[in-house]
Design a protein around this motif. Structure first.
Motif, PDB file in Angstrom:
ATOM      1  N   ALA A 176      10.543   6.385  -2.848  1.00 50.10           N
ATOM      2  CA  ALA A 176      10.293   7.409  -3.286  1.00 50.10           C
ATOM      3  C   ALA A 176      10.078   8.446  -2.027  1.00 50.10           C
ATOM      4  N   VAL A 177      10.523   9.668  -2.653  1.00 47.09           N
ATOM      5  CA  VAL A 177      10.743  10.553  -1.281  1.00 47.09           C
ATOM      6  C   VAL A 177       8.907  10.777  -1.420  1.00 47.09           C
ATOM      7  N   GLY A 178       8.720  10.849  -0.554  1.00 44.58           N
ATOM      8  CA  GLY A 178       6.802  10.951   0.525  1.00 44.58           C
ATOM      9  C   GLY A 178       6.220   9.469   0.181  1.00 44.58           C
ATOM     10  N   TRP A 179       7.162   8.842   0.214  1.00 43.55           N
ATOM     11  CA  TRP A 179       6.465   6.998   0.201  1.00 43.55           C
ATOM     12  C   TRP A 179       5.874   6.778   1.557  1.00 43.55           C
ATOM     13  N   ALA A 180       5.009   6.373   1.485  1.00 44.11           N
ATOM     14  CA  ALA A 180       4.151   6.055   3.151  1.00 44.11           C
ATOM     15  C   ALA A 180       3.853   4.602   3.137  1.00 44.11           C
ATOM     16  N   PRO A 181       3.681   3.338   3.638  1.00 46.76           N
ATOM     17  CA  PRO A 181       2.466   2.438   3.458  1.00 46.76           C
ATOM     18  C   PRO A 181       1.145   3.032   3.741  1.00 46.76           C
ATOM     19  N   ARG A 182       0.074   2.699   3.314  1.00 41.95           N
ATOM     20  CA  ARG A 182      -1.229   2.204   3.543  1.00 41.95           C
ATOM     21  C   ARG A 182      -1.802   2.686   4.396  1.00 41.95           C
ATOM     22  N   GLY A 183      -2.157   4.054   4.599  1.00 45.17           N
ATOM     23  CA  GLY A 183      -3.077   4.398   5.848  1.00 45.17           C
ATOM     24  C   GLY A 183      -2.131   4.771   6.546  1.00 45.17           C
ATOM     25  N   PHE A 184      -0.158   4.898   6.658  1.00 42.51           N
ATOM     26  CA  PHE A 184       0.328   5.141   8.080  1.00 42.51           C
ATOM     27  C   PHE A 184       0.739   6.561   7.637  1.00 42.51           C
ATOM     28  N   ARG A 244       6.995  -3.844  -1.244  1.00 43.30           N
ATOM     29  CA  ARG A 244       7.976  -3.338  -0.123  1.00 43.30           C
ATOM     30  C   ARG A 244       8.088  -4.632   0.559  1.00 43.30           C
ATOM     31  N   ALA A 294      12.090   2.841  -6.570  1.00 46.45           N
ATOM     32  CA  ALA A 294      11.406   1.938  -6.832  1.00 46.45           C
ATOM     33  C   ALA A 294       9.895   2.512  -7.437  1.00 46.45           C
ATOM     34  N   ARG A 295       9.014   1.948  -8.790  1.00 45.20           N
ATOM     35  CA  ARG A 295       8.483   2.513  -9.785  1.00 45.20           C
ATOM     36  C   ARG A 295       7.049   1.809  -9.268  1.00 45.20           C
ATOM     37  N   PRO A 296       6.264   2.203  -9.587  1.00 46.47           N
ATOM     38  CA  PRO A 296       4.408   1.957  -8.579  1.00 46.47           C
ATOM     39  C   PRO A 296       4.841   0.200  -9.376  1.00 46.47           C
ATOM     40  N   ASN A 324       0.756   5.394  -0.024  1.00 39.95           N
ATOM     41  CA  ASN A 324      -0.526   6.838  -0.358  1.00 39.95           C
ATOM     42  C   ASN A 324      -0.064   7.547  -1.342  1.00 39.95           C
ATOM     43  N   HIS A 325       0.832   7.344  -1.776  1.00 41.61           N
ATOM     44  CA  HIS A 325       1.110   8.073  -3.055  1.00 41.61           C
ATOM     45  C   HIS A 325       1.177   7.358  -3.997  1.00 41.61           C
ATOM     46  N   GLY A 349       1.245  -0.569   0.330  1.00 42.01           N
ATOM     47  CA  GLY A 349       0.200   0.331   0.155  1.00 42.01           C
ATOM     48  C   GLY A 349       0.511   1.279   0.327  1.00 42.01           C
ATOM     49  N   GLY A 387       5.170   4.802  -5.624  1.00 42.67           N
ATOM     50  CA  GLY A 387       5.283   3.140  -5.695  1.00 42.67           C
ATOM     51  C   GLY A 387       4.522   2.444  -5.069  1.00 42.67           C
ATOM     52  N   GLY A 388       3.402   2.114  -5.276  1.00 38.60           N
ATOM     53  CA  GLY A 388       2.521   1.513  -4.084  1.00 38.60           C
ATOM     54  C   GLY A 388       1.560   0.287  -4.876  1.00 38.60           C
ATOM     55  N   TRP A 396      11.348   1.624   4.414  1.00 36.03           N
ATOM     56  CA  TRP A 396       9.760   1.295   3.214  1.00 36.03           C
ATOM     57  C   TRP A 396       9.101   0.563   5.142  1.00 36.03           C
TER      58      TRP A 396
END
Lengths: 50, 465
Positions: free
Chosen positions: B217-225, B20, B14-16, A5-6, A3, A10-11, B149
């Motif tokens: 990537a800069v600003g990436w975060a796990p879903r809901g985090f 992780r 990492a690409r979309p 948020n962005h 998952g 990378g999601g 990650w």
């Protein structure tokens, strides 16, 4: 598990269809030798309890 | 040149769709290899008869000389982790992992040449210096990547990787024995050939990690985090540069904590086999003592994952407080179990101590993240590992010196460990006080960019605070 948020950063917005297979292979590559090593030590450790 | 561009930090983003959970196996691939260092002792006996084959002859290296190979490697582990940490943060994990693989595997190849030519200095240059640099770089290279990650469970993530370092010896030990047996002939012990094979095998394995690893990537975060969900009084959302971090009392308090925890643990590990045989003379054979050493390896490895994962739930401070409160009680219990003749209680006490020894290693990167942020956590971790180098000298020195002093005073071998165990308990109490004194880092040390305090995960340049 992937998952984000962005999505652009990378999601799972464009989840890789081969993702689960890649994951399985990656963990097998490290898991199989590690499990073999642990098993060797377990066998050696049994000497303590004989 | 185009191929080298693959190693660039930007090419590692990492690409979309990247999962992780591919990063921990990449980290494990590195740590399972470099963990070989703990299995170096399997070469010691075969290397004493490189010339004589059946028995040592004039010119063969004595065990004491061979031990220098390991000592130099561990010294260079600490030095390279401290020196190259900032470079690692700048170039990213892939280039650092490749460099680690080249150095570590190259160390085996150069070392094999030294064995082949029977030139000890070449072996030291290879396995000790080059291999040691590979060890240090490899040890720290995946840590900050994993923390980025897994901001929601940094303890578990780094524990997984550092568990690999504990597990590496379990693979290397039987692998080395099998390779030496395979290559042994009437005129060769098979050590040089085994080292060439190991250099190649480890390089291939480490390449898997090198090209699997990705940075978020800069600003990436796990879903809901959101960083706010894990921040608290002892968990910062700011960043501190590596140079600023080493000027804070927090860094040195953690240095003391790691040093005493490792000193105490090494004291047990280093003496495990003779200790159990001497304390339970007639009850425990040399073979069973070997089993005890194996059991401690399992405790070391599992403790790295279990304690660091638990630290995500109860907090880093509480985890270390557990080590420093339960540890002394167990060290004090060891001589009592010896007097009572209880092998199971002795084994249990030692095993729990060693889980906490491994747990200390695995939990420290997340503790550093909590205090100093993610920006330079790999470099800060590298500098903190000098505590390991210090403990590597201090622990065995304390136990061996005190034991010998006790025996010289006429104390029975079975009772000669009591004083050193009491001393280890005292050392852990120093760690308890240090842990108690840890406070959040003063905001004047926080990295400030464009007039604003940095957030988590910003890829900033070393020395720009």
């Amino acid at each position: 598990m992937t998952g984000s948020n962005h999505p652009s950063a990378g999601g799972d917005a464009a989840a890789d269809p081969l993702g689960p297979i890649k994951l399985l292979i990656a963990w097998a590559v490290v898991g199989i030798p590690a499990a073999w090593g642990v098993w060797q030590v377990v066998l050696k450790s049994l000497a303590l309890f004989r | 040149m185009a191929a080298l561009a693959l190693l660039d930090r930007e090419r590692t983003i990492a690409r979309p769709g990247f999962n992780r959970w591919l990063v921990p196996p990449a980290a494990l691939a590195i740590h399972l290899c470099i963990g070989q260092a703990y299995a170096f002792s399997v070469f010691k006996i075969p290397m004493t008869t490189l010339l004589g084959i059946a028995a040592p002859v004039a010119g063969d290296w004595p065990q004491g000389t061979i031990a220098h190979l390991f000592q130099v490697a561990i010294a260079f582990l600490g030095i390279s982790a401290a020196v190259f940490g900032a470079w690692l943060e700048r170039v990213g994990p892939r280039r650092a992992m490749l460099t680690s693989a080249v150095c570590f595997s190259g160390g085996f190849l150069v070392g094999a040449l030294g064995i082949w030519l029977h030139q000890f200095w070449i072996a030291v240059l290879g396995y000790g210096v080059l291999g040691g640099i590979g060890l240090g770089l490899g040890y720290i290279s995946p840590v900050s990547t994993l923390i980025k990650w897994f901001p929601d469970k940094p303890g578990m993530a780094t524990g997984l990787a550092i568990m690999g370092f504990g597990g590496g010896a379990m693979i290397a030990s039987p692998l080395s024995v099998a390779l030496m047996a395979h290559f042994k002939t009437a005129t060769s012990m098979g050590v040089a050939q085994a080292w060439v094979a190991m250099g190649v095998i480890y390089f291939v394995f480490m390449m898997f990690g090198t090209f699997t690893v990705r940075l978020p990537a800069v600003g990436w975060a796990p879903r809901g985090f959101s960083p706010a969900s894990v921040s608290g009084r002892m968990i910062t959302t700011a960043n501190v540069t590596v140079n600023s971090a080493t000027m804070t009392p927090q860094f040195w308090l953690l240095w003391i904590m790691l040093c005493v925890n490792v000193t105490a643990g090494i004291g047990i590990i280093e003496q495990a086999s003779p200790m159990i045989q001497e304390m339970f003379s007639g009850k425990v054979t040399a073979v069973a003592a070997g089993g005890f050493v194996g059991l401690l390896s399992l405790a070391n490895m599992s403790g790295r994952f279990l304690w660091s994962s638990l630290s995500d739930v109860i907090g880093r401070r509480a985890t270390y407080a557990t080590f420093f409160l339960v540890g002394p009680a167990l060290y004090l219990a060891i001589p009592v179990t010896g007097k009572a003749g209880s092998v199971p209680l002795f084994v249990l006490s030692c095993a729990i101590i060693i889980t906490m020894y491994g747990g200390g290693f695995a939990t420290i990167p997340a503790y550093l993240r909590d205090l100093f942020g993610t920006m330079h956590v790999g470099a800060i971790h590298g500098r903190l590992l000098t505590a390991w180098s210090a403990a590597g000298i201090l622990g065995p020195l304390l136990v061996n010196t005190i034991r010998q002093h006790e025996i010289d005073q006429g104390i029975a071998k079975a009772d000669a460990y009591a004083l050193s165990m009491h001393l280890m308990a005292g050392l852990l109490l120093v760690g308890l006080i240090s842990n108690f004194l840890v406070r959040p880092v003063d905001t004047r040390h926080h990295y400030v960019r464009d007039g604003a305090h940095s957030g988590m995960g910003a890829p900033l340049q070393e020395g720009s605070a």
